[in-house]
Each structure stands twice: as structure tokens, then as C-alpha cells.
Scaffold this active site. Structure first.
Site, mmCIF file in Angstrom:
data_model
loop_
_atom_site.group_PDB
_atom_site.id
_atom_site.type_symbol
_atom_site.label_atom_id
_atom_site.label_comp_id
_atom_site.label_asym_id
_atom_site.label_seq_id
_atom_site.Cartn_x
_atom_site.Cartn_y
_atom_site.Cartn_z
ATOM 1 N N GLU B 81 -4.906 -24.194 -17.311
ATOM 2 C CA GLU B 81 -5.488 -23.856 -16.042
ATOM 3 C C GLU B 81 -5.399 -25.013 -15.252
ATOM 4 O OE1 GLU B 81 -6.726 -23.243 -19.061
ATOM 5 O OE2 GLU B 81 -7.298 -21.246 -19.073
ATOM 6 N N PHE B 143 -20.751 -17.704 -26.705
ATOM 7 C CA PHE B 143 -19.133 -18.120 -26.884
ATOM 8 C C PHE B 143 -18.586 -18.301 -25.691
ATOM 9 C CE2 PHE B 143 -14.969 -16.418 -27.370
ATOM 10 C CZ PHE B 143 -14.493 -17.417 -28.228
ATOM 11 N N GLN B 144 -17.865 -19.158 -25.440
ATOM 12 C CA GLN B 144 -17.060 -19.741 -24.317
ATOM 13 C C GLN B 144 -17.979 -19.834 -23.079
ATOM 14 O OE1 GLN B 144 -13.366 -17.591 -23.976
ATOM 15 N NE2 GLN B 144 -12.311 -19.338 -25.337
ATOM 16 N N LYS B 193 -19.096 -11.592 -16.598
ATOM 17 C CA LYS B 193 -18.276 -10.482 -17.135
ATOM 18 C C LYS B 193 -18.885 -9.128 -16.813
ATOM 19 C CE LYS B 193 -15.388 -8.959 -20.770
ATOM 20 N NZ LYS B 193 -15.141 -9.215 -22.154
ATOM 21 N N MET B 510 3.071 -48.227 -12.781
ATOM 22 C CA MET B 510 1.784 -48.879 -11.963
ATOM 23 C C MET B 510 0.865 -49.704 -12.665
ATOM 24 S SD MET B 510 0.993 -49.230 -8.679
ATOM 25 C CE MET B 510 1.528 -48.285 -7.634
HETATM 26 C C1 TPP Z 1 -4.845 -38.322 -15.050
HETATM 27 C C2 TPP Z 1 -4.706 -39.755 -14.942
HETATM 28 N N1 TPP Z 1 -4.797 -40.668 -15.857
HETATM 29 C C3 TPP Z 1 -4.684 -42.139 -15.816
HETATM 30 C C4 TPP Z 1 -4.409 -42.547 -14.373
HETATM 31 C C5 TPP Z 1 -3.910 -44.040 -14.243
HETATM 32 N N2 TPP Z 1 -2.894 -44.442 -13.853
HETATM 33 C C6 TPP Z 1 -2.330 -44.536 -12.532
HETATM 34 S S1 TPP Z 1 -0.816 -44.646 -12.331
HETATM 35 C C7 TPP Z 1 -0.626 -44.544 -13.977
HETATM 36 C C8 TPP Z 1 0.970 -44.694 -14.529
HETATM 37 C C9 TPP Z 1 1.666 -43.801 -14.138
HETATM 38 O O1 TPP Z 1 2.986 -43.627 -15.002
HETATM 39 P P1 TPP Z 1 4.182 -42.700 -14.441
HETATM 40 O O2 TPP Z 1 3.931 -41.502 -14.143
HETATM 41 O O3 TPP Z 1 5.313 -42.969 -15.261
HETATM 42 O O4 TPP Z 1 4.399 -43.541 -13.140
HETATM 43 P P2 TPP Z 1 5.244 -45.017 -12.838
HETATM 44 O O5 TPP Z 1 4.022 -45.760 -12.381
HETATM 45 O O6 TPP Z 1 5.740 -45.390 -14.059
HETATM 46 O O7 TPP Z 1 6.116 -44.665 -11.674
HETATM 47 C C10 TPP Z 1 -1.770 -44.525 -14.518
HETATM 48 C C11 TPP Z 1 -1.818 -44.390 -16.012
HETATM 49 C C12 TPP Z 1 -4.373 -41.530 -13.426
HETATM 50 N N3 TPP Z 1 -4.051 -41.918 -12.180
HETATM 51 N N4 TPP Z 1 -4.274 -40.367 -13.539
#
Ligand code: TPP
Ligand code: MG
Lengths: 182, 620
Positions: B81, B143-144, B193, B510
Site C-alpha cells: 500500500e 479483526f483488521q 464496510k 548520505m
Molecule cells: C524511510 C527512511 N528511512 C531512513 C531515512 C534516513 N536516510 C536518509 S538518506 C539515507 C541513505 C539513503 O541511501 P541510498 O538510498 O542508497 O542513497 P545514497 O545516499 O547512498 O545515494 C537514509 C538512511 C530516510 N530518509 N527515509
């Protein structure tokens, strides 16, 4: 009601704001609005909600301890909600405010006369009595209510309940549903 | 398809009665009927117990229109979803129309929370229809069952729980009106529902009333700039020697990009944009200074430091733009702000001049009033041109490993600003924002405020469904790609020609960058170099006929060309230098004067790289 209030700010510590919010009378609205305060970890000091003269609207009166600017900001956010009709800070405005308190005070035989004399000064009414207690009802702005409580405290307060503040602008508010003359 | 109306709650109604008025229908049929009338041609969603009647109604609606396919409502089924929500969001961001997704109660609803919040944070109009347990069972831990109204309320623009089946029809219509009016946002309708199964008379008209909101929307739609207010604006402009426009997402959602560039050109004022504002001004335009902020262009941030009049349009001084508010635009003695949302004016910065209303009309009013206004900003423009030349984006071009910047620079050369690009979240997102030319509004779709990893792929699917004939590219990271990896199969299921480009740096780049800067190279939880995933095999297994991995720098251009030219779903993983960092960088909670530019971008006041120390402890 005949007593006229001093300007609200006198009876308020500087950071206490009285907010008046007119909303559609639907479920969930109150929690959504209080949620905007709790999300920022602001405690609501008092809260009253009831229908207005137009039963499809409710008025929320809220007392919150926060800076005026922050109150403004939260009110602007309250005003974004589809259910909000109007949201104003009444603290510095020309409004009347009242709170009702029921308080059960220890009233032994020998102190009753003085207690009643003092209560009279505040126009507090005895709503019920037992051999040991009086239950008083007092209405007024926060200053009067607090002063009354200070006076009866030495007699011994058993229990008390406060409604929280309600406030109404003296003039007709622009958009609200309370169309009766002030 | 119906014209979408932006600001007003009430669309003009032909007074003829509806051809289906008076017809008996189930609640579920009414939902689908109103969707069709709101112009919905595609819905995204996953079925389940509490929403079965509505899924059946879609089936029947389409079966009735076997020979009129263009009248059907196409149903796109994701793997999760959350995917449906981001598809609806991608559809809405790309087209400006309301995106719709339909899910079941309980887990379907909780899985939808992330995209709802994401849409709220980036002001994206979507409507979510959630199944709910029957009215009699609500509140019994059935449920749900999940408390949708409660947990969606603080996250959405508005939530309805339909208690009176007679109000269902009007509720659905009203949800669309609220989603698209004023500052757009997500609206949730929780439909028990038994309300879907209820049978009643379809009215074919009517909305629920929200007196305050309707009044405010009406005022907004009529909100024009007075002559006096225009005059005051031009007085400020006349006093300015170094004016700068900062354009945000509001220019895009307010369909004011045309007016913005006309305005900028007419008065010769350079433009920086926020991340959400990319595309509001053609980034290849002379006057464009591209993105400002934490990872903005060095020259954009220098221009912000130098300007004396900042004209902010549909932007809100988020902490990624103004990390240290008191030092933001320190020389700007004057600040003008136009926004559709009164709550944004003065929220972060005190302004000299402001207007609450649609940006498009406001800019038109200003241009009309300023017809005779002339002021020579050529010295400032020359200064800005110098900034652009001297502090241009750059990276290490000499390495044998592939640099992500180079991939995007090369991609940009191929697509020339004409694609719709979506992104995940992380370094790759920032490089995409920096290195891709974006020439049109609604062309860079990215999760700005929530920064939700996993946004890119489903958003690309939604955008492709909104524009089947356009080139749609998801620029993703290996971490972000993993989040909604299941949607790769959705791409091939519907044979969407989406181009999926993964910049693989073997981990959460990052996060590693911050760990390098502030946590002594302790890569807690962010190193994925031991992970076994073979992305190419994954894509192949999901039916991608173009699925490649690129490691050889010399083959970059030809590979990208083949990838883009491929006539169908295509997947390309590029192994990039895992050490690459995003520059410039203004540390969290810091001012622009503390911006570091790395080894390859020329900084103005050199700060030693990596010597930034710990950020102020309360910033993030
Ligand atoms: C759902 C979610 N969980 C954690 C984060 C924290 N976060 C920001 S950037 C990042 C790393 C992203 O890795 P990737 O998609 O490989 O991108 P890169 O920075 O390596 O280009 C994380 C864990 C986030 N923004 N969103
Ligand atoms: Mg990565």
C-alpha cells in the site's frame, strides 16, 4: 451577570493566553485542535467546549501557557483546518471571562458565620451543606476565583472542581454563530 | 476530462440534474461514480476484506464500459500500500490532478500512513479511500481494525469517517474539493464496510459544508494585490540594488511557473529555487541560479548571502534552506513573501512585505502595476554571473571509478531537461537535483520535506501512468531502491516504459557522509558492502528485458543512451565511487558562511574540509 471584568491581562500571568476557537460541531475536531498543541508539547491549562447558539457550531475556549507569538502561530495553524470557522486570541482583547468553581469547604459549627460572611464578599453561594461542610459555587474571572479560594483555604478545602475559563468578546465577533447581543 | 479548479471549493455547476440522480446504488458504487465525475482515470490500491465491495464496484464499473475503454477507471495494483500511495502522489505531482488510492482497513490503512504524511509535508493533493470495519464493530478491536481517524488526523489535511451512508456521496466530492483547494494536501476517507454495502438513492450533487474553510477559500481565490500593496512592493524594489527571488514548490503547485519566469525576465531579477521549487524556473536560463540550501549550488547560496532584497514566492524557509535563521540572507534588509498559506508568513523570518494568495495572480498583478518600472540591476547581474562562473558545480573528473555527478551530467545531456525525473532520498537525490537540467515544472518529483526513502520507484510509476508518452526516469539509490523493491514487478506488470537508474554506492551514502563529518567514520548501520543483492538479477526476475550493471567508466555514455532509448521498462545499475560526497554542504544548524565546497568547487571563503567539528548538538 452584572460584574464587569478588568482587562483580562491584569488577571493573567504574562504567558497565559486565552484562545477562542469556533468550529464545526463534529466528532474529532477537538482532538485535532488539541493535537496541534500537544504535538509541540504545550500543556493546555484549561479547556471548555460547548455548542453555540447555532447548534451546528461549537466554541472551544482554551487557556494555554505560551508566548503570544507562538499562540498566534498555532492559531494560524488551527485556522487551516477545514473544521475551523474562526480562531482568535482573546487575551488582550475586550472580552468578558468567567469560570465556575464548586468547592467543598470544612465548615464546623463555630466557623460558619465568618465563613458565610467572607463568602458573601465574593457572592459565592452555598449550594448544599452537611453537618461538616459547605459546598460553595462561585463564578467570576480568574482573579476573583483565586481570591475566593485563598480566603476559604484556611478553613480546609475538601475537594474542588473548576470548569475552566470561558470567554466572550464584548462586541459581535465577525464570523461567529453567537448572534445574540452581548 | 474535467478541468481541475485550484482554489475554489465549489466548481461551477451546470444546473441540469444529473442523469443518474434518483438511481439506487450501493455506497461502493457511489464512491466509484463520484471518482469518475471528479475526473479520475486511474486509481492505485490493494484490496482486502473491508474494501472488497468497492473493488467489486470498480470491476463492475469497468465491465459496463468494455467498449469504451477511455471511460474506464484503470486500477493499478502495487506490491504494498505504501507503493500505491506514492504512485498516487507521483501521478498528482506530475499532473497537478488529485491522485487516488484505495486500501483495506487495518494494515492497509497503516501502510498508507507514510505516503499520506509525505503528501502533507510536500502539499500534494491525494485522496485515500480506506475500508473500515462495519460501524457496529468500530472501537471493539475487531479483526483488521485500526483507528484510522485518530492516526491519520494529525498527518493529513483532513480525515472523514463516514458514519451516515447518506453523506457518503457528498463526502467523496468534498474530499476532492479540500484536497485541491488552497494549499493542496491529502484527504482520507474512512468508509466502514456496511456503508459500502448500503443501498440508497444517488443524488448526483451536493457537498458537505465547511463554513470557515469555504469562506477562507473564497477569500483566497479573490485575493488580489491592491494598487497600494503593489506600489509598496515596487518601492522596495526601487530601493534595492541586489534583489533575488527565492521560488518554492508553491510556484509549481500554484501553476505560476510561466508568471515567475516572465516576472524575473521583465525586471531582470535572478532566481534561486528550493528543492521543491526546481522546475519553477528553467534551470538552464541565464537568470536561474538553481537550488539553494544545505546542498544548494555554491553560487546560489552566495547570492543569498549577498542579496539586499529577498523575494520569496511559495517557499517557507525550511531548516534545510535556513539552517541558522538569524544568519540567513544576512544582508537582505528587505524581505517580501507571497504564499497561499497565511500560516507561513512570518513563521520563520519576519517580513517587510507580504501577500497571502495564489502566486499566479499575485505575480500578474505585480507585472501589471510595474509596467513602467525600470531599474538597472546590471552590476548585480554581472556579480551573479561571476558567482556562477567562479563557483560552478564540479567534481573529481580524474578517477577510474565512476562518479555519480558524471552519470547525471551525461544523462542530462541525453534527455535535455525534457524527462520527468523521480528520486529516492540520499546523496543521489541531491546529485540529481544539482546535475540534471530541469526545464519544466512538475519534472523533478522528490520527497522534499519528509524525505522518504522508497519514494522514487512508485512515484515514477504514477507519473508514467499520468503521462504514458513521456520519458520517466527514477534516479534511485541502492538503499532507497530496497525500500519499495517489490514495485519493480509493478513496472513490468503494466509494461510501463519507466527507466530505473540505481546509483549504487553500496550503502546509505548520505548517512555515511554525516558519519564521516560528525561521527568519526563510525559507519554504524550504513555500510552495505557485504550485502548479497544482485539488483540486475532482481530486475530480470521481475521481467525487465533491459537490465544491466555498469562498472566501466568508458562505456557510460553509450550505456545511458541505450538505456534511455530502450522501448520498454529498463533497469540500469551504475556502480559509483562509494566515497563520493555531496558538495557544497551547509552543515545542519549552520549559516551559509560556514558552507564547505569540497576539493573541486571553488569556495569564496575557504573553510577547511572535514574540520567542521560536531554540529550544534540540537540540530540534525
Ligand atoms: C524511510 C527512511 N528511512 C531512513 C531515512 C534516513 N536516510 C536518509 S538518506 C539515507 C541513505 C539513503 O541511501 P541510498 O538510498 O542508497 O542513497 P545514497 O545516499 O547512498 O545515494 C537514509 C538512511 C530516510 N530518509 N527515509
Ligand atoms: Mg546508496
Amino acid at each position: 451577570m452584572s460584574t464587569i471584568n478588568p482587562p483580562a491581562s491584569q488577571s493573567n500571568s504574562q504567558n497565559t493566553r486565552t484562545l477562542s476557537i469556533l468550529v464545526e460541531n463534529k466528532f474529532g475536531v477537538l482532538s485535532r485542535i488539541t493535537g496541534l498543541f500537544s504535538a509541540r508539547a504545550y500543556n493546555i491549562e484549561s479547556l471548555t467546549v460547548a455548542r453555540t447558539s447555532d447548534p451546528s457550531l461549537s466554541r472551544i475556549t482554551m487557556v494555554v501557557r505560551c508566548e503570544p507569538l507562538l499562540a498566534q502561530q498555532i492559531l494560524r495553524q488551527v485556522e487551516k483546518l477545514p473544521d475551523t470557522v474562526e480562531a482568535v486570541d482573546l487575551t488582550e482583547s475586550n472580552c468578558v471571562e468567567r469560570e465556575l468553581v464548586l468547592v467543598r469547604v470544612k465548615a464546623p459549627e463555630e466557623k460558619r458565620t465568618t465563613l458565610l460572611t467572607e463568602a458573601e464578599i465574593f457572592r459565592a453561594r452555598v449550594v448544599t451543606a452537611t453537618p461538616d461542610n459547605y459546598v460553595f459555587e462561585v463564578t467570576g474571572d480568574s482573579g476573583k476565583v483565586e481570591a475566593f479560594l485563598d480566603v476559604v483555604r484556611p478553613y480546609g478545602i475538601d475537594e474542588m472542581v473548576r470548569t475552566g475559563k470561558v470567554a466572550l468578546h464584548r462586541n459581535l465577533s465577525a464570523k461567529n454563530g453567537d448572534t445574540e447581543p452581548a | 476530462m474535467k478541468q481541475e479548479r485550484k482554489y475554489e471549493m465549489t466548481a461551477p455547476q451546470e444546473q441540469k440534474s444529473h442523469p443518474l440522480a434518483g438511481r439506487r446504488m450501493t455506497g461502493a458504487e457511489m464512491i466509484i461514480q463520484v471518482l469518475a465525475e471528479e475526473g479520475v482515470d486511474t486509481v492505485f490500491g490493494y484490496t482486502g476484506g473491508a474494501i472488497l465491495p468497492t473493488y467489486d464496484a470498480i470491476f463492475l464499473y469497468n465491465a459496463d464500459r468494455q467498449d469504451r475503454r477511455h471511460e474506464q477507471i484503470q486500477l493499478i495494483v502495487p506490491a504494498n500500500e505504501q507503493g500505491a500511495g506514492f504512485m498516487a502522489a507521483g501521478y498528482a505531482r506530475a499532473s497537478g490532478k488529485v491522485g487516488v488510492f484505495i486500501v483495506t482497513s487495518g494494515p492497509g490503512a497503516t501502510n498508507s500512513l507514510t505516503p499520506i504524511r509525505d503528501c502533507m509535508a510536500d502539499s500534494v493533493p491525494v485522496v485515500l479511500i480506506c475500508g473500515q470495519v462495519a460501524r457496529a464493530a468500530i472501537g471493539t478491536d475487531a479483526f483488521q481494525e485500526a483507528p484510522v481517524f485518530n492516526f491519520m488526523s494529525p498527518c493529513a489535511k483532513h480525515v472523514f469517517l463516514v458514519e451516515e451512508p447518506e453523506e457518503l456521496e457528498a463526502t467523496v466530492r468534498t474530499a476532492f474539493a479540500i484536497a485541491r483547494s488552497g494549499r493542496p494536501g491529502p484527504v482520507v476517507i474512512d468508509v466502514p464496510k456496511d456503508v459500502q454495502n448500503w443501498e440508497g438513492v444517488f443524488r448526483g450533487e451536493g457537498k458537505l459544508h465547511f463554513r470557515g474553510y469555504e469562506q477562507r477559500m473564497l477569500e483566497l481565490s479573490r485575493s488580489r494585490l491592491s494598487e497600494e500593496s503593489c506600489g509598496a512592493f515596487f518601492e522596495l524594489l526601487a530601493r534595492s540594488e541586489r534583489p533575488l527571488i527565492c521560488a518554492g514548490g508553491g510556484i509549481i503547485s500554484g501553476d505560476a511557473a510561466g508568471q515567475l519566469s516572465e516576472f524575473a525576465k521583465r525586471f531582470e531579477i535572478p532566481v534561486v529555487t528550493t528543492l521543491m521549487g526546481i522546475g519553477s524556473m528553467d534551470t538552464t536560463d541565464e537568470l536561474s541560479l538553481h537550488m539553494l540550501g544545505m546542498h544548494g549550488m555554491a553560487y546560489a547560496n552566495y547570492a543569498v548571502m549577498d542579496c539586499d532584497f529577498l523575494i520569496t514566492l511559495g517557499a517557507r524557509f525550511d531548516d534545510r534552506v535556513a539552517g541558522k535563521v538569524q544568519e540567513f540572507a544576512p544582508k537582505a534588509k528587505m524581505l517580501a513573501h507571497i504564499d497561499i498559506d497565511a500560516a507561513e508568513i512570518g513563521k520563520v523570518k519576519t517580513v517587510t512585505w507580504s501577500h497571502v494568495g495564489p502566486a499566479r495572480e499575485a505575480l500578474e498583478d505585480l507585472m501589471r502595476h510595474g509596467e513602467g518600472f525600470r531599474k538597472d540591476f546590471s552590476a548585480w547581474l554581472e556579480h551573479v554571473r561571476d558567482l556562477k562562473r567562479q563557483h560552478a558545480r564540479n567534481y573529481n573528473r580524474e578517477t577510474s571509478t565512476i562518479q555519480p555527478h558524471q552519470v547525471l551530467e551525461c544523462l542530462s545531456g541525453i534527455v535535455k531537461g525534457e524527462a520527468i525525473v523521480t528520486t529516492g532520498v540520499g546523496q543521489h537525490q541531491m546529485w540529481a537535483a544539482q546535475y540534471l537540467d530541469i526545464r519544466h515544472p512538475r519534472s523533478l518529483l522528490t520527497s522534499g520535506s519528509m524525505a522518504t526513502m522508497g519514494f522514487g520507484l512508485p512515484a515514477a510509476i504514477g507519473a508514467q501512468l499520468a503521462f504514458p508518452d513521456r520519458l520517466v526516469i527514477d534516479v534511485d539509490g541502492d538503499g532507497s531502491m530496497r525500500m519499495n523493491l517489490g514495485e519493480l514487478e509493478t513496472v513490468t506488470t503494466y509494461n510501463l516504459p519507466v527507466k530505473v537508474l540505481v546509483l549504487n554506492n553500496r550503502g546509505d551514502g548520505m548517512v555515511r557522509q554525516w558519519q564521516k563529518l560528525y561521527f568519526g567514520n563510525r559507519f554504524s548501520g550504513s555500510d552495505k558492502s557485504l550485502r548479497q543483492k544482485d539488483f540486475v538479477k532482481t530486475a530480470e526476475a521481475d521481467g525487465f528485458r533491459f537490465a544491466r550493471r555498469l562498472t566501466d567508466k568508458s562505456r557510460l555514455e553509450e550505456t545511458l543512451e541505450e538505456f534511455i532509448a530502450f522501448g520498454g521498462p529498463a533497469f540500469l545499475e551504475v556502480m559509483i565511487d562509494p566515497e563520493a560526497c555531496v558538495y557544497p554542504m551547509v552543515g545542519p544548524g549552520m549559516g551559509y558562511k560556514e558552507m564547505i565546497t569540497g576539493d573541486f568547487i571553488v569556495g569564496r571563503n575557504p573553510v577547511d574540509d572535514l574540520s567542521m567539528g560536531a554540529p550544534p548538538s540540537d540540530s540534525f
